[in-house]
Design a protein around this motif. Structure first.
Motif, PDB file in Angstrom:
ATOM      1  N   ILE A  24      -2.034  35.619  -7.926  1.00 48.94           N
ATOM      2  CA  ILE A  24      -2.722  36.196  -9.225  1.00 48.94           C
ATOM      3  C   ILE A  24      -3.978  36.925  -8.742  1.00 48.94           C
ATOM      4  CG2 ILE A  24      -4.093  34.136  -9.999  1.00 48.94           C
ATOM      5  CD1 ILE A  24      -3.739  35.170 -12.763  1.00 48.94           C
ATOM      6  N   GLU A  25      -4.531  36.461  -7.584  1.00 46.36           N
ATOM      7  CA  GLU A  25      -5.803  36.994  -6.897  1.00 46.36           C
ATOM      8  C   GLU A  25      -5.376  38.290  -6.186  1.00 46.36           C
ATOM      9  OE1 GLU A  25      -7.154  33.610  -4.608  1.00 46.36           O
ATOM     10  OE2 GLU A  25      -8.276  32.648  -6.306  1.00 46.36           O
ATOM     11  N   LYS A  26      -4.072  38.122  -5.533  1.00 46.21           N
ATOM     12  CA  LYS A  26      -3.511  39.347  -4.715  1.00 46.21           C
ATOM     13  C   LYS A  26      -3.397  40.461  -5.772  1.00 46.21           C
ATOM     14  CE  LYS A  26      -1.564  36.634  -0.869  1.00 46.21           C
ATOM     15  NZ  LYS A  26      -0.349  36.588  -0.536  1.00 46.21           N
ATOM     16  N   GLU A  27      -2.774  40.195  -6.848  1.00 38.36           N
ATOM     17  CA  GLU A  27      -2.529  41.330  -7.973  1.00 38.36           C
ATOM     18  C   GLU A  27      -3.848  41.894  -8.496  1.00 38.36           C
ATOM     19  OE1 GLU A  27       0.665  41.907  -9.169  1.00 38.36           O
ATOM     20  OE2 GLU A  27       1.754  40.717  -7.951  1.00 38.36           O
ATOM     21  N   LEU A  28      -4.666  41.034  -8.862  1.00 36.05           N
ATOM     22  CA  LEU A  28      -5.876  41.693  -9.515  1.00 36.05           C
ATOM     23  C   LEU A  28      -6.626  42.151  -8.271  1.00 36.05           C
ATOM     24  CD1 LEU A  28      -7.666  41.982 -11.860  1.00 36.05           C
ATOM     25  CD2 LEU A  28      -8.769  39.401 -11.188  1.00 36.05           C
TER      26      LEU A  28
END
Length: 87
Positions: A24-28
């Motif tokens: 989720i951090e990579k996506e954001l």
């Protein structure tokens, strides 16, 4: 509804630390980076549509920022200048 078309593409590689981020951090991070990259095109627009197939990310934008982890809070703060619609 008007069909939107892509006008430009960009990519970058994650550094060593970023490669260990949660998904989720990579996506954001990708959204934050692209908003900064294309700032001259999207700043001041009424709404910017972002399409993502990552459902937890969509849920992240629906909850209050204080309930997010600190790293996601910092990334969301970087997006405060933009009116984003995550779909």
């Amino acid at each position: 509804m008007n069909k939107s078309r892509s006008c430009s593409h960009a990519e970058r590689s994650a550094c060593d630390v970023e490669s260990r981020y949660a998904q989720i951090e990579k996506e954001l991070l990708a959204i934050v980076w692209s908003c900064h990259k294309f700032d001259q095109y999207i700043y001041g627009r009424d709404i910017v549509h972002i399409e993502s197939d990552h459902e937890p990310l969509q849920a992240e934008f629906k909850k209050p920022m204080q309930q997010s982890p600190k790293r996601l809070q910092r990334m969301r703060m970087a997006l405060k200048n933009y009116y984003l619609d995550i779909q």
